[in-house]
Design an enzyme around this catalytic site. Structure first.
Site, PDB file in Angstrom:
ATOM      1  N   GLU A   1       0.823  -1.214   0.000  1.00 17.18           N
ATOM      2  CA  GLU A   1       0.000   0.000   0.000  1.00 17.18           C
ATOM      3  C   GLU A   1       0.858   1.266   0.000  1.00 17.18           C
ATOM      4  O   GLU A   1       0.479   2.275  -0.600  1.00 17.18           O
ATOM      5  CB  GLU A   1      -0.948  -0.031   1.193  1.00 17.18           C
ATOM      6  CG  GLU A   1      -2.026  -1.098   1.027  1.00 17.18           C
ATOM      7  CD  GLU A   1      -2.863  -1.318   2.268  1.00 17.18           C
ATOM      8  OE1 GLU A   1      -4.098  -1.346   2.144  1.00 17.18           O
ATOM      9  OE2 GLU A   1      -2.287  -1.446   3.370  1.00 17.18           O
TER      10      GLU A   1
ATOM     11  N   GLU B   1      -3.904  -9.440   4.048  1.00 13.11           N
ATOM     12  CA  GLU B   1      -4.690  -9.074   5.232  1.00 13.11           C
ATOM     13  C   GLU B   1      -5.846 -10.034   5.510  1.00 13.11           C
ATOM     14  O   GLU B   1      -6.164 -10.303   6.672  1.00 13.11           O
ATOM     15  CB  GLU B   1      -5.222  -7.644   5.086  1.00 13.11           C
ATOM     16  CG  GLU B   1      -4.196  -6.552   5.343  1.00 13.11           C
ATOM     17  CD  GLU B   1      -3.345  -6.220   4.132  1.00 13.11           C
ATOM     18  OE1 GLU B   1      -2.589  -5.245   4.174  1.00 13.11           O
ATOM     19  OE2 GLU B   1      -3.427  -6.971   3.123  1.00 13.11           O
TER      20      GLU B   1
END
Length: 255
Positions: free
Chosen positions: A109, A129
């Site tokens: 990210e 995640e």
């Protein structure tokens, strides 16, 4: 302005920013987030700096959120600036990610929060995640489907499985693919290429691209007209035209 967790080095007009927690695979804890935010503030505030390059120490970009620190109550986010002090920060200057090794979860990210990505062929990009009961909330769920086709983005997000640097380039995620160990050097050369261009024009490109996303064309053109008005009134536009006519390199002032 370096910190133990985030080193900065000025190389001509480029600021090299290095996450320096190799013992934790450069995972982001509160100290890293604060260090990155400070480094980005330096990049924005210093008129002698035109481009930033973000990388990680000792062959790893970032393993993402430091889960051990998070369990202790540390936050890897900064209010208003997002994960690592970067993912929600609207920089006016270009930022290039130089990815070696793992760019996992929040590390991926951070790279998605940059304007350009240079990746070693053996780099690893992934958003795992969902394997931890979470989602890629640092921009992965939002940005990845904007960058690559829907079903390919969903494969990242739903399986949590990584891809290497070559596959990332095939998907359109990387601007350059390098041999292992060469990502930072190539990113610095790319940064040098950007510094040849007018800083006000680079900032205007970034602003228009941000403003144009997901809005009607008429609204996007309205933002563009405003940016163009500022550019055409700038000293840099006159300098760019004069330098072209005189067959010399322009001397940008950012004014």
């Amino acid at each position: 302005m370096s910190t133990p967790e985030v080193r900065t080095e000025q190389l001509d007009s480029t600021l090299l920013i290095t996450i320096d927690r190799p013992q934790a695979r450069n995972a982001v804890n509160a100290a890293v987030a604060a260090g990155l935010a400070a480094a980005l503030d330096r990049l924005e505030a210093d008129p002698d700096l035109r481009v930033g390059v973000l990388t990680g120490a000792e062959g790893t970009f970032s393993a993402g959120m430091d889960l051990k620190a998070a369990l202790r109550g540390e936050s890897p986010e900064i209010e208003g600036r997002g994960f690592g002090g970067l993912t929600e920060t609207e920089l006016t200057k270009p930022l290039i990610a130089a990815v070696e090794g793992w760019a996992m979860g929040g590390g991926f990210e951070l790279a998605l929060g940059c304007d350009l990505i240079v990746a070693a062929e053996d780099a690893r990009f992934g958003l795992p995640e969902v394997k931890r009961g979470l989602i890629a909330a640092g921009g992965g769920v939002i940005r990845l489907p904007q960058r690559i086709p829907h079903h390919l983005a969903m494969e990242f997000l739903l399986t949590g499985e990584p891809v290497d640097g070559r596959r990332a380039a095939e998907l359109g995620l990387a601007n350059r693919v390098t041999a292992p160990g060469e990502a930072t050097a190539v990113a610095l050369r790319l940064a040098e290429q950007l510094t040849l261009n007018a800083p006000l024009a680079l900032a205007a490109v970034k602003q228009i691209v941000r403003a144009a996303h997901g809005v009607p064309e008429a609204d996007a053109f309205a933002v563009q007209r405003k940016e163009m008005a500022g550019l055409t009134a700038s000293a840099d536009v006159r300098e760019g035209m004069t330098a072209f006519a005189e067959r010399r390199a322009p001397q940008w002032t950012g004014k």
